[in-house]
Scaffold this motif. Structure first.
Motif, PDB file in Angstrom:
ATOM      1  N   THR A 317       0.931  -0.927  -0.188  1.00  0.00           N
ATOM      2  CA  THR A 317      -0.204   0.455  -0.003  1.00  0.00           C
ATOM      3  C   THR A 317       0.751   0.985   0.457  1.00  0.00           C
ATOM      4  OG1 THR A 317      -0.054   0.281   2.206  1.00  0.00           O
ATOM      5  CG2 THR A 317      -1.844  -1.134   1.127  1.00  0.00           C
ATOM      6  N   ARG A 318       2.189   1.101   0.459  1.00  0.00           N
ATOM      7  CA  ARG A 318       3.154   2.000   0.082  1.00  0.00           C
ATOM      8  C   ARG A 318       4.410   2.038  -0.857  1.00  0.00           C
ATOM      9  NH1 ARG A 318       5.694   5.328  -0.757  1.00  0.00           N
ATOM     10  NH2 ARG A 318       6.825   7.383  -0.053  1.00  0.00           N
ATOM     11  N   PHE A 319       4.571   1.282  -1.453  1.00  0.00           N
ATOM     12  CA  PHE A 319       5.106   0.842  -1.950  1.00  0.00           C
ATOM     13  C   PHE A 319       5.357   0.040  -2.720  1.00  0.00           C
ATOM     14  CE2 PHE A 319       7.803   1.621   2.251  1.00  0.00           C
ATOM     15  CZ  PHE A 319       8.210   2.430   1.804  1.00  0.00           C
ATOM     16  N   PRO A 320       4.336   0.295  -4.589  1.00  0.00           N
ATOM     17  CA  PRO A 320       3.983  -0.940  -4.828  1.00  0.00           C
ATOM     18  C   PRO A 320       5.300  -1.637  -5.557  1.00  0.00           C
ATOM     19  CG  PRO A 320       3.081   1.508  -5.980  1.00  0.00           C
ATOM     20  CD  PRO A 320       4.507   1.436  -4.388  1.00  0.00           C
ATOM     21  N   ASP A 321       4.879  -2.794  -5.721  1.00  0.00           N
ATOM     22  CA  ASP A 321       6.091  -3.966  -6.712  1.00  0.00           C
ATOM     23  C   ASP A 321       7.092  -4.182  -5.280  1.00  0.00           C
ATOM     24  OD1 ASP A 321       6.686  -6.553  -7.721  1.00  0.00           O
ATOM     25  OD2 ASP A 321       7.176  -4.929  -9.159  1.00  0.00           O
ATOM     26  N   PRO A 322       6.266  -4.347  -4.185  1.00  0.00           N
ATOM     27  CA  PRO A 322       7.483  -4.166  -2.871  1.00  0.00           C
ATOM     28  C   PRO A 322       8.305  -4.852  -2.588  1.00  0.00           C
ATOM     29  CG  PRO A 322       5.927  -5.049  -1.866  1.00  0.00           C
ATOM     30  CD  PRO A 322       5.020  -4.792  -3.465  1.00  0.00           C
ATOM     31  N   ASP A 323       8.399  -5.753  -3.620  1.00  0.00           N
ATOM     32  CA  ASP A 323       9.442  -7.307  -2.907  1.00  0.00           C
ATOM     33  C   ASP A 323      10.173  -7.468  -4.918  1.00  0.00           C
ATOM     34  OD1 ASP A 323       8.981  -8.721  -1.191  1.00  0.00           O
ATOM     35  OD2 ASP A 323       6.692 -10.078  -2.293  1.00  0.00           O
ATOM     36  N   ARG A 324      10.314  -5.903  -5.406  1.00  0.00           N
ATOM     37  CA  ARG A 324      11.426  -5.974  -6.488  1.00  0.00           C
ATOM     38  C   ARG A 324      12.376  -5.106  -6.200  1.00  0.00           C
ATOM     39  NH1 ARG A 324      11.543  -2.495 -10.929  1.00  0.00           N
ATOM     40  NH2 ARG A 324       9.165  -1.487  -9.882  1.00  0.00           N
ATOM     41  N   LEU A 325      13.842  -5.075  -6.194  1.00  0.00           N
ATOM     42  CA  LEU A 325      14.674  -4.355  -6.269  1.00  0.00           C
ATOM     43  C   LEU A 325      14.582  -3.430  -7.265  1.00  0.00           C
ATOM     44  CD1 LEU A 325      17.117  -3.496  -4.049  1.00  0.00           C
ATOM     45  CD2 LEU A 325      18.460  -4.961  -5.637  1.00  0.00           C
ATOM     46  N   ASP A 326      14.618  -2.147  -6.743  1.00  0.00           N
ATOM     47  CA  ASP A 326      14.949  -0.724  -7.771  1.00  0.00           C
ATOM     48  C   ASP A 326      15.393   0.211  -7.301  1.00  0.00           C
ATOM     49  OD1 ASP A 326      14.825   1.037 -10.143  1.00  0.00           O
ATOM     50  OD2 ASP A 326      12.301   1.409 -10.133  1.00  0.00           O
ATOM     51  N   VAL A 327      16.967   0.518  -7.765  1.00  0.00           N
ATOM     52  CA  VAL A 327      17.348   1.527  -7.408  1.00  0.00           C
ATOM     53  C   VAL A 327      17.378   2.881  -7.472  1.00  0.00           C
ATOM     54  CG1 VAL A 327      19.150   0.028  -6.490  1.00  0.00           C
ATOM     55  CG2 VAL A 327      19.184   1.048  -8.461  1.00  0.00           C
ATOM     56  N   THR A 328      15.980   2.799  -8.564  1.00  0.00           N
ATOM     57  CA  THR A 328      15.605   4.159  -8.771  1.00  0.00           C
ATOM     58  C   THR A 328      14.411   4.359  -7.975  1.00  0.00           C
ATOM     59  OG1 THR A 328      14.696   3.189 -10.812  1.00  0.00           O
ATOM     60  CG2 THR A 328      16.736   4.235 -11.351  1.00  0.00           C
ATOM     61  N   ARG A 329      13.827   4.025  -7.008  1.00  0.00           N
ATOM     62  CA  ARG A 329      12.514   3.895  -7.097  1.00  0.00           C
ATOM     63  C   ARG A 329      12.785   4.862  -5.750  1.00  0.00           C
ATOM     64  NH1 ARG A 329       8.304   0.026  -4.801  1.00  0.00           N
ATOM     65  NH2 ARG A 329       9.801  -1.450  -5.559  1.00  0.00           N
ATOM     66  N   GLN A 330      11.431   6.220  -5.524  1.00  0.00           N
ATOM     67  CA  GLN A 330      11.608   7.147  -4.016  1.00  0.00           C
ATOM     68  C   GLN A 330      11.073   6.283  -2.951  1.00  0.00           C
ATOM     69  OE1 GLN A 330      13.617  10.006  -4.956  1.00  0.00           O
ATOM     70  NE2 GLN A 330      14.168   8.614  -7.343  1.00  0.00           N
ATOM     71  N   ALA A 331      12.256   5.981  -2.688  1.00  0.00           N
ATOM     72  CA  ALA A 331      11.339   5.407  -1.300  1.00  0.00           C
ATOM     73  C   ALA A 331      11.820   5.815  -0.088  1.00  0.00           C
ATOM     74  CB  ALA A 331      11.842   3.789  -1.192  1.00  0.00           C
ATOM     75  N   GLY A 332      12.120   7.392   0.336  1.00  0.00           N
ATOM     76  CA  GLY A 332      12.783   8.240   0.722  1.00  0.00           C
ATOM     77  C   GLY A 332      12.016   8.150   2.388  1.00  0.00           C
ATOM     78  N   GLN A 333      10.801   7.363   2.051  1.00  0.00           N
ATOM     79  CA  GLN A 333       9.546   6.827   4.111  1.00  0.00           C
ATOM     80  C   GLN A 333       9.870   6.213   3.772  1.00  0.00           C
ATOM     81  OE1 GLN A 333       7.545   9.987   4.751  1.00  0.00           O
ATOM     82  NE2 GLN A 333       9.018  10.953   3.357  1.00  0.00           N
ATOM     83  N   GLN A 334      10.982   5.219   3.910  1.00  0.00           N
ATOM     84  CA  GLN A 334      11.490   3.894   4.826  1.00  0.00           C
ATOM     85  C   GLN A 334      11.132   3.617   5.633  1.00  0.00           C
ATOM     86  OE1 GLN A 334      14.428   2.912   5.433  1.00  0.00           O
ATOM     87  NE2 GLN A 334      15.789   4.807   4.341  1.00  0.00           N
ATOM     88  N   LEU A 335      11.064   2.831   6.392  1.00  0.00           N
ATOM     89  CA  LEU A 335      11.306   2.576   8.456  1.00  0.00           C
ATOM     90  C   LEU A 335      12.697   2.520   8.440  1.00  0.00           C
ATOM     91  CD1 LEU A 335       7.399   3.124   9.301  1.00  0.00           C
ATOM     92  CD2 LEU A 335       9.049   4.891   8.393  1.00  0.00           C
ATOM     93  N   GLY A 336      13.443   2.364   7.980  1.00  0.00           N
ATOM     94  CA  GLY A 336      14.835   2.008   8.435  1.00  0.00           C
ATOM     95  C   GLY A 336      15.833   2.936   9.481  1.00  0.00           C
ATOM     96  N   PHE A 337      14.988   4.109   9.564  1.00  0.00           N
ATOM     97  CA  PHE A 337      15.650   4.867  10.219  1.00  0.00           C
ATOM     98  C   PHE A 337      14.755   5.302  11.739  1.00  0.00           C
ATOM     99  CE2 PHE A 337      18.390   5.636   6.560  1.00  0.00           C
ATOM    100  CZ  PHE A 337      19.702   5.545   7.320  1.00  0.00           C
ATOM    101  N   SER A 338      13.952   4.909  11.896  1.00  0.00           N
ATOM    102  CA  SER A 338      12.675   4.866  12.135  1.00  0.00           C
ATOM    103  C   SER A 338      12.096   6.122  11.840  1.00  0.00           C
ATOM    104  CB  SER A 338      12.804   4.890  13.621  1.00  0.00           C
ATOM    105  OG  SER A 338      12.327   4.720  14.859  1.00  0.00           O
ATOM    106  N   HIS A 339      11.522   6.299  12.871  1.00  0.00           N
ATOM    107  CA  HIS A 339       9.787   8.048  12.351  1.00  0.00           C
ATOM    108  C   HIS A 339      10.113   8.585  13.934  1.00  0.00           C
ATOM    109  CE1 HIS A 339       7.498   9.899  10.328  1.00  0.00           C
ATOM    110  NE2 HIS A 339       6.459   9.784  10.970  1.00  0.00           N
ATOM    111  N   GLY A 340       9.294   9.830  13.593  1.00  0.00           N
ATOM    112  CA  GLY A 340       9.306  10.725  14.957  1.00  0.00           C
ATOM    113  C   GLY A 340      10.688  11.073  15.814  1.00  0.00           C
TER     114      GLY A 340
END
Length: 395
Positions: A317-340
């Protein structure tokens, strides 16, 4: 709704979340924690952000149920004690008191000033790899030294003493060790940094730790805790991302070619690798202070909530086709650095190191490849930070 019996860590594919988690439906799941208490597992992106944003969820360790048996406190110690200065496990106002002293040292402006030196460190490690020649362990030759050198210079930790913190940090996060062994390794690391704080007090230098010492706002124990947190987070997490990300790129040569040849791809590639790999595979963990409605359910006061970032960052719902690696994807909202308010203090430093390191590595060694079959690369699923323990490469 079926209740999960445990939080699995083993990944059948080194780059995929555990299969049982990928098969879950819905964003929120009841889970029986390792000590038998009921709690919840969040796998939805919107719900994860909501938890991280909501002050009704406490970030302290007190009262939290362990999502895996390796985190059950020793008998007779119901709650692990938060060391002074270890603000990663504190709520406001204590959390903000520490963080405000440090934020300026990790700002975008400060990172821009550091960029030439970080590039110099990267180039120096690549020169050494070329000098020694193939094959090499990319973890020891590149992924670990780069962030270690950078954080040592920033904090004022002598890099020549790296064995005193690299080895103990690795032991402290290794879940194959008993909790007593991990605690002993953590205590050894804090002992070293307590000694270093004393040396800085006697002879301050031009570094972050010296500035905190001379600033006078933190006592010795707080300085030791802050130094332990920054040194550990500053090299362990980035080192694992650099090595695991390189492993993934070597297994996806078409994606590696984009990172190598297109200067505009590096920034998006870092975000996509963070999203796709999600090396934090235990937590973040929160405890509800009050009853909180979430995804049509009610999280009761006192219940523990664990966020499953490997699945959260694959939410379609946030990252279309999420299981595909795409280094050109704009994934800046990923939560790997947490949030808040608890998002990673050093995230801009980590981003910069990775943005410079991946392209530099692939350009310097255009024929870089695995020296063993991919299935023989040793993983570290039994660590709080996922990654590889070694990455044999040649060129």
């Amino acid at each position: 709704m079926e209740t999960l019996a445990a939080l699995p860590l083993e990944r059948e594919d080194p780059f995929e979340p555990p299969a049982v988690l990928k098969e879950l439906h819905g964003p929120l799941h009841p889970m029986t924690y390792a000590d038998g208490r009921p709690g919840w597992l969040v796998t939805g992106y919107t719900e994860a952000r909501a938890v991280l944003d909501d002050p009704r969820f406490s970030n302290t360790w007190q009262g939290a149920a362990p999502p895996i048996k390796e985190l059950i406190p020793p008998e007779g110690l119901a709650d692990l004690v938060i060391p002074p200065g270890f603000f990663i496990a504190m709520d406001d106002p204590e959390h903000s008191r520490y963080r405000r002293l440090l934020t300026g040292h990790f700002s975008m402006r400060k990172m821009r000033r550091l960029e030439p030196r970080i590039q110099e460190v990267i180039d120096g490690q690549l020169d050494e790899m070329a000098r020694v020649g193939a094959p090499a362990d990319l973890v020891q030759a590149f992924a670990l030294p780069v962030p270690s050198l950078v954080i040592c210079e920033l904090l004022g930790v002598p890099y020549g003493e790296r064995s005193r913190f690299q080895d103990t940090t690795a032991q402290a996060v290794n879940l194959d060790n008993s909790i007593e062994q991990r605690g002993a390794a953590g205590a050894e690391l804090m002992g070293y940094l307590s000694e270093l704080v004393g040396r800085k007090r006697a002879e301050p230098g031009e570094d972050l730790l010296s500035e905190l010492v001379t600033g006078g706002e933190l006592n010795h124990e707080e300085l030791t805790g802050v130094a332990t947190l920054l040194l550990t987070a500053g090299h362990e997490t980035t080192a694992n991302m650099l090595s695991l990300g390189a492993f993934l790129l070597l297994c996806r040569p078409e994606q590696a070619d984009l990172v190598r040849t297109d200067p505009g791809v590096a920034e998006s590639a870092v975000e996509e690798l963070m999203r796709y790999l999600s090396i934090t595979h235990v937590g973040p963990i929160r405890v509800a202070r009050a009853d909180v409605p979430l995804a049509g359910r009610t999280i009761k006061a006192g219940e523990t909530v664990t966020l499953c970032l490997p699945v959260v960052n694959r939410d379609a719902t946030r990252f279309p086709d999420p299981d595909r690696l795409d280094v050109t994807r704009q994934a800046g909202q990923q939560l790997g650095f947490s949030h808040g308010i608890h998002q990673c203090l050093g995230q801009q430093l980590a981003r910069l190191e990775m943005r410079l390191a991946y392209p530099a590595l692939l350009r310097r060694f255009p024929t870089l490849r695995l020296a063993v079959p991919a299935e023989e690369v040793p993983l570290r699923p039994r660590a709080t930070i996922y990654g590889v323990s070694a990455l044999p490469v040649t060129w």
